[in-house]
Design a protein around this motif. Structure first.
Motif, mmCIF file in Angstrom:
data_model
loop_
_atom_site.group_PDB
_atom_site.id
_atom_site.type_symbol
_atom_site.label_atom_id
_atom_site.label_comp_id
_atom_site.label_asym_id
_atom_site.label_seq_id
_atom_site.Cartn_x
_atom_site.Cartn_y
_atom_site.Cartn_z
ATOM 1 N N HIS A 76 -63.372 28.077 -43.434
ATOM 2 C CA HIS A 76 -63.497 28.271 -41.984
ATOM 3 C C HIS A 76 -64.785 28.988 -41.623
ATOM 4 O O HIS A 76 -65.225 28.950 -40.489
ATOM 5 C CB HIS A 76 -62.309 29.090 -41.452
ATOM 6 C CG HIS A 76 -60.988 28.384 -41.619
ATOM 7 N ND1 HIS A 76 -60.494 27.517 -40.677
ATOM 8 C CD2 HIS A 76 -60.098 28.402 -42.632
ATOM 9 C CE1 HIS A 76 -59.321 27.049 -41.092
ATOM 10 N NE2 HIS A 76 -59.056 27.571 -42.271
ATOM 11 N N TYR A 77 -65.340 29.711 -42.606
ATOM 12 C CA TYR A 77 -66.499 30.559 -42.298
ATOM 13 C C TYR A 77 -67.698 30.301 -43.185
ATOM 14 O O TYR A 77 -68.652 31.051 -43.160
ATOM 15 C CB TYR A 77 -66.096 32.040 -42.419
ATOM 16 C CG TYR A 77 -64.836 32.296 -41.654
ATOM 17 C CD1 TYR A 77 -64.847 32.285 -40.262
ATOM 18 C CD2 TYR A 77 -63.620 32.461 -42.320
ATOM 19 C CE1 TYR A 77 -63.679 32.448 -39.543
ATOM 20 C CE2 TYR A 77 -62.448 32.630 -41.605
ATOM 21 C CZ TYR A 77 -62.485 32.623 -40.223
ATOM 22 O OH TYR A 77 -61.330 32.772 -39.513
ATOM 23 N N ASN A 104 -71.120 27.137 -39.227
ATOM 24 C CA ASN A 104 -70.064 28.105 -38.934
ATOM 25 C C ASN A 104 -70.312 29.368 -39.741
ATOM 26 O O ASN A 104 -69.436 29.827 -40.451
ATOM 27 C CB ASN A 104 -68.738 27.501 -39.414
ATOM 28 C CG ASN A 104 -67.767 27.359 -38.287
ATOM 29 O OD1 ASN A 104 -68.062 27.714 -37.170
ATOM 30 N ND2 ASN A 104 -66.592 26.838 -38.608
ATOM 31 N N TYR A 132 -69.463 35.558 -36.609
ATOM 32 C CA TYR A 132 -68.135 36.033 -36.209
ATOM 33 C C TYR A 132 -68.078 37.558 -36.110
ATOM 34 O O TYR A 132 -67.087 38.123 -35.722
ATOM 35 C CB TYR A 132 -67.075 35.556 -37.221
ATOM 36 C CG TYR A 132 -66.809 34.077 -37.135
ATOM 37 C CD1 TYR A 132 -65.609 33.610 -36.588
ATOM 38 C CD2 TYR A 132 -67.734 33.152 -37.571
ATOM 39 C CE1 TYR A 132 -65.362 32.253 -36.497
ATOM 40 C CE2 TYR A 132 -67.497 31.800 -37.485
ATOM 41 C CZ TYR A 132 -66.316 31.354 -36.941
ATOM 42 O OH TYR A 132 -66.069 30.021 -36.838
ATOM 43 N N TYR A 185 -62.966 35.976 -31.751
ATOM 44 C CA TYR A 185 -62.526 35.253 -32.954
ATOM 45 C C TYR A 185 -61.380 35.966 -33.675
ATOM 46 O O TYR A 185 -60.910 35.494 -34.696
ATOM 47 C CB TYR A 185 -63.693 35.100 -33.936
ATOM 48 C CG TYR A 185 -64.893 34.416 -33.340
ATOM 49 C CD1 TYR A 185 -64.821 33.091 -32.900
ATOM 50 C CD2 TYR A 185 -66.112 35.083 -33.209
ATOM 51 C CE1 TYR A 185 -65.927 32.462 -32.353
ATOM 52 C CE2 TYR A 185 -67.222 34.458 -32.661
ATOM 53 C CZ TYR A 185 -67.114 33.145 -32.233
ATOM 54 O OH TYR A 185 -68.211 32.531 -31.683
ATOM 55 N N ALA A 243 -58.137 36.712 -33.244
ATOM 56 C CA ALA A 243 -56.798 36.144 -33.456
ATOM 57 C C ALA A 243 -56.844 35.031 -34.498
ATOM 58 O O ALA A 243 -56.033 34.988 -35.436
ATOM 59 C CB ALA A 243 -56.261 35.598 -32.133
ATOM 60 N N GLN A 244 -57.866 34.182 -34.396
ATOM 61 C CA GLN A 244 -57.959 33.053 -35.330
ATOM 62 C C GLN A 244 -58.245 33.552 -36.745
ATOM 63 O O GLN A 244 -57.666 33.092 -37.720
ATOM 64 C CB GLN A 244 -59.069 32.097 -34.851
ATOM 65 C CG GLN A 244 -59.119 30.787 -35.598
ATOM 66 C CD GLN A 244 -60.394 30.648 -36.427
ATOM 67 O OE1 GLN A 244 -61.178 31.598 -36.541
ATOM 68 N NE2 GLN A 244 -60.572 29.483 -37.030
ATOM 69 N N MET A 245 -59.121 34.567 -36.839
ATOM 70 C CA MET A 245 -59.477 35.085 -38.164
ATOM 71 C C MET A 245 -58.301 35.813 -38.808
ATOM 72 O O MET A 245 -58.078 35.713 -40.011
ATOM 73 C CB MET A 245 -60.671 36.021 -38.039
ATOM 74 C CG MET A 245 -61.446 36.129 -39.323
ATOM 75 S SD MET A 245 -62.911 37.114 -39.097
ATOM 76 C CE MET A 245 -64.155 36.117 -39.823
ATOM 77 N N ASP A 257 -55.200 35.115 -38.399
ATOM 78 C CA ASP A 257 -54.287 34.067 -38.854
ATOM 79 C C ASP A 257 -54.731 33.532 -40.230
ATOM 80 O O ASP A 257 -53.938 33.439 -41.170
ATOM 81 C CB ASP A 257 -54.292 32.940 -37.801
ATOM 82 C CG ASP A 257 -53.303 31.861 -38.126
ATOM 83 O OD1 ASP A 257 -52.151 32.212 -38.437
ATOM 84 O OD2 ASP A 257 -53.685 30.668 -38.100
ATOM 85 N N VAL A 258 -56.025 33.244 -40.351
ATOM 86 C CA VAL A 258 -56.559 32.740 -41.624
ATOM 87 C C VAL A 258 -56.424 33.810 -42.708
ATOM 88 O O VAL A 258 -55.982 33.521 -43.827
ATOM 89 C CB VAL A 258 -58.046 32.315 -41.464
ATOM 90 C CG1 VAL A 258 -58.646 31.919 -42.817
ATOM 91 C CG2 VAL A 258 -58.187 31.167 -40.477
ATOM 92 N N GLU A 270 -58.700 22.371 -25.188
ATOM 93 C CA GLU A 270 -57.939 22.528 -26.446
ATOM 94 C C GLU A 270 -58.819 22.151 -27.624
ATOM 95 O O GLU A 270 -59.702 21.304 -27.487
ATOM 96 C CB GLU A 270 -56.740 21.571 -26.456
ATOM 97 C CG GLU A 270 -55.522 22.129 -25.799
ATOM 98 C CD GLU A 270 -54.348 21.162 -25.898
ATOM 99 O OE1 GLU A 270 -54.481 20.105 -26.553
ATOM 100 O OE2 GLU A 270 -53.315 21.478 -25.310
ATOM 101 N N GLU A 271 -58.514 22.777 -28.773
ATOM 102 C CA GLU A 271 -59.255 22.396 -29.963
ATOM 103 C C GLU A 271 -58.584 21.199 -30.622
ATOM 104 O O GLU A 271 -57.346 21.114 -30.616
ATOM 105 C CB GLU A 271 -59.267 23.577 -30.936
ATOM 106 C CG GLU A 271 -60.652 23.851 -31.472
ATOM 107 C CD GLU A 271 -60.667 25.037 -32.389
ATOM 108 O OE1 GLU A 271 -60.526 24.816 -33.596
ATOM 109 O OE2 GLU A 271 -60.765 26.169 -31.882
#
Ligand code: PMT
Length: 358
Positions: free
Chosen positions: A103-104, A109, A114, A138, A140-142, A144-145, A327-328
């Protein structure tokens, strides 16, 4: 089961004429421990192959043939298998994308984008000792990952096995398959790697860097192959030097996997094409030829949005729904893996109920 008793001559020749990775016995023990531990815990084990294999042109390799695959399909799929409760052996091209860090780590990306600096202003009005934090946008998404990554790490459900050349890939694939035999049809093979179809046989491989310039007058090179034997030679054309490469076909190891290395496992191969007119034909041909469970077909240009499942019952297209405004887009692997898991469960229950049961 001993693979050498059922191997075809070209397979035997391939393994006999190539050197195994030096740490193969150690990796084999690690895989064995991993498979046994997760089987005992009631987990199924999937081997996900990912990224492209290389074909070296020289023994002391400076140049090699590669392909486009970054390992996105494999790394993303591995995450969804982990979420579905599988233990994952991730057989991947070294330095290609990995589950979670993918993801990173892509160049578009960069993980640094981030982060932001959060600091204290000193008495003199200057920044005095700062800190690095994730940008609130970022977070919340990070998180989660990060939680999923930690879960896989703490549960030791992800085993990373890197390869670079087509040879190291094949030795590892065979080894892992033999170790996964002990769990029968609880084993799943999901072969998303882009495996080289042609290679330079060791007896025709140049020892040293292939020269493009003039070497007349230079000392003789030790181990140099006569031009008639070498797979890669330079030729004077008048308009400059040309490199001419003569490659041999890599034996089709999918057949060996299905028939000898993992006869009870569920085996899924991928088929990549660029011409939409031949995709289904090639998938059906692979299914017919190797007699495994499922071929997942994809086109280079649309592989992130649609794939086709081809098995002996027919075809099923899986397509990513169009994202609504703001939306993604969802990842197609979030649709592929649940469908694969469903089919694996059917294969496992069919074997349980079959005449061999008990
Ligand atoms: O990494 P990404 O950018 O996300 O791309 C993903 C992908 C497009 C690479 C992936 O989705 C995919 O399609 N992978 C398979 C590529 C392909 O078509 O490989 P192939 O035609 O060389 O092989 C087809 C099958 O035969 C593969 O499952 C392979 O394991 C097997 N094979 C190949 C060569 C060989 N000598 N023996 C084999 O058994």
């Amino acid at each position: 089961m001993n693979s050498s008793t059922i191997a075809s001559p070209d397979e035997n020749e391939y393994f006999e004429t190539h050197s195994a990775p030096p740490n193969l016995p150690e990796l084999s023990r690690i895989v064995q421990g991993f498979v046994l531990r997760h089987h005992a815990a009631g987990r199924h084990v999937v081997l996900v192959s990912s990224g492209g294999t290389t074909v070296p042109l020289e023994n002391q390799t400076v140049r090699f043939i590669d392909n486009f695959s970054a390992g996105t399909r494999g790394a993303t799929s591995a995450e969804y298998f982990l979420e579905a409760g599988y233990a994952v052996v991730f057989l991947h091209r070294q330095f290609s994308l990995l589950p979670y860090s993918r993801h990173y780590s892509h160049s578009t990306n960069c993980f640094l984008d981030y982060l932001s600096e959060w600091g204290r202003i000193g008495e003199d009005g200057n920044q005095a000792g700062g800190d690095v934090v994730v940008h609130s946008k970022y977070r919340a998404q990070m998180l989660d990952v990060l939680r999923k990554y930690r879960r896989a790490k703490e549960g030791r459900t992800l085993l990373l096995l890197p390869f670079t050349t087509v040879t190291s890939y094949l030795f590892l694939l065979r080894e892992v398959a033999m170790q996964m035999q002990m769990i029968g049809n609880g084993a799943l093979f999901y072969l998303a790697a882009a495996v080289s179809d042609f290679f330079v046989p060791p007896d025709r491989m140049a020892e040293h860097k292939i020269q493009s310039g003039d070497l007349s007058g230079a000392p003789e090179t030790e181990g140099a192959k006569p031009a008639t034997q070498a797979a890669a030679t330079t030729k004077e054309t008048g308009a400059g030097k040309k490199l001419v490469i003569d490659l041999d076909p890599v034996p089709k190891f999918l057949k060996r996997l299905v028939e000898g290395w993992a006869p009870e496992a569920m085996i899924i191969s991928f088929k990549l094409e660029t011409d939409p007119n031949i995709l289904l034909y090639k998938c059906r041909q692979a299914l017919e030829r190797y007699r495994h469970h499922l071929v997942i077909g994809n086109l280079l240009s649309t592989r992130k949005f649609e794939v086709v499942f081809v098995d002996k019952e027919g075809e099923q297209w899986i397509r990513v729904p169009e994202a609504k405004d703001g939306e993604e887009q969802i990842e197609i692997e979030s649709l592929i893996i649940p469908e694969v898991v469903k089919r694996h469960e059917i294969v496992m229950s069919a074997k349980k109920d079959g005449p061999m049961a008990g």
